[in-house]
Design a protein around this motif. Structure first.
Motif, mmCIF file in Angstrom:
data_model
loop_
_atom_site.group_PDB
_atom_site.id
_atom_site.type_symbol
_atom_site.label_atom_id
_atom_site.label_comp_id
_atom_site.label_asym_id
_atom_site.label_seq_id
_atom_site.Cartn_x
_atom_site.Cartn_y
_atom_site.Cartn_z
ATOM 1 N N ALA A 29 13.092 -6.093 3.667
ATOM 2 C CA ALA A 29 12.254 -5.303 2.766
ATOM 3 C C ALA A 29 11.121 -4.581 3.498
ATOM 4 N N VAL A 31 9.358 -1.885 5.031
ATOM 5 C CA VAL A 31 9.437 -0.429 5.064
ATOM 6 C C VAL A 31 8.042 0.119 5.345
ATOM 7 N N SER A 32 7.964 1.424 5.562
ATOM 8 C CA SER A 32 6.660 2.049 5.804
ATOM 9 C C SER A 32 5.902 2.175 4.486
ATOM 10 N N ALA A 33 5.048 1.240 4.239
ATOM 11 C CA ALA A 33 4.181 1.224 3.063
ATOM 12 C C ALA A 33 2.983 0.360 3.427
ATOM 13 N N LEU A 81 4.035 -5.716 0.214
ATOM 14 C CA LEU A 81 4.117 -4.281 0.477
ATOM 15 C C LEU A 81 3.801 -3.547 -0.818
ATOM 16 N N ASP A 82 2.847 -2.645 -0.740
ATOM 17 C CA ASP A 82 2.408 -1.895 -1.915
ATOM 18 C C ASP A 82 3.259 -0.634 -2.069
ATOM 19 N N LEU A 83 4.427 -0.791 -2.658
ATOM 20 C CA LEU A 83 5.366 0.322 -2.768
ATOM 21 C C LEU A 83 4.885 1.424 -3.712
ATOM 22 N N ASP A 84 4.133 1.058 -4.745
ATOM 23 C CA ASP A 84 3.679 2.067 -5.706
ATOM 24 C C ASP A 84 2.275 2.597 -5.412
ATOM 25 N N GLU A 99 7.320 -6.180 -6.081
ATOM 26 C CA GLU A 99 7.223 -5.577 -4.757
ATOM 27 C C GLU A 99 7.519 -6.663 -3.726
ATOM 28 N N PRO A 100 7.949 -6.262 -2.523
ATOM 29 C CA PRO A 100 8.250 -7.268 -1.490
ATOM 30 C C PRO A 100 7.032 -8.146 -1.200
ATOM 31 N N HIS A 136 12.217 -9.067 -1.467
ATOM 32 C CA HIS A 136 12.118 -8.143 -2.590
ATOM 33 C C HIS A 136 13.076 -8.637 -3.675
ATOM 34 N N ARG A 139 15.900 -6.373 -5.674
ATOM 35 C CA ARG A 139 17.168 -5.949 -5.061
ATOM 36 C C ARG A 139 18.311 -6.826 -5.489
#
Length: 139
Positions: A29, A31-33, A81-84, A99-100, A136, A139
């Motif tokens: 999970a 990612v760039s965030a 990870l703060d995806l939003d 979120e992850p 996450h 998923r």
């Protein structure tokens, strides 16, 4: 003679010097965030409020960060990870993280979030290394 006794006692007392905690973040999970992390004393019943979280820019090529000048003790770490981009861990109506998220020495069992006392580790060295697996659940 009392001076020698005092010196011996001082050398026998364990050092309470601060050290650093190196945190390696792993998982599919990642990612760039923005990553938010919190370090709390492990005997706390709850995680810290959002305003006490540390925002960290992390990438898959350098998936680690450090807490520095941490006194010896028992701690717990939570990262997400703060995806939003809202600075908070998104949750479903039932409280399940959207979120992850990852925890020190813990996993998400039965989709419920562990408390800090379940995720505690001892920091008693100049450098303590902890690995967190981001999960996450959506998923």
């Amino acid at each position: 003679m009392s001076r020698w006794f005092l010196l011996v006692v001082l050398f026998m007392v364990p050092s309470l010097q601060a050290g650093e905690i190196l945190v390696l973040v792993k998982g599919d999970a990642l990612v760039s965030a923005p990553l938010y992390a919190e370090l709390v004393v492990a005997d706390q019943a709850e995680w810290s409020p959002a305003k006490q979280q540390l925002r960290i820019d992390i990438s898959a090529s350098e998936p680690y960060f450090r807490f520095v000048q941490v006194p010896q003790g028992q701690y717990a770490i939570r990262v997400f990870l703060d995806l939003d981009g809202d600075g908070k861990l998104g949750r479903s109506r039932r409280g399940i993280p959207l979120e992850p998220v990852g925890f020190s020495l813990c996993t998400l069992e039965q989709r419920s979030e562990p408390v800090p006392s379940d995720c505690g580790f001892v920091h008693d060295q100049a450098q303590t290394e902890i690995q967190l697996d981001l999960i996450h659940l959506r998923r």
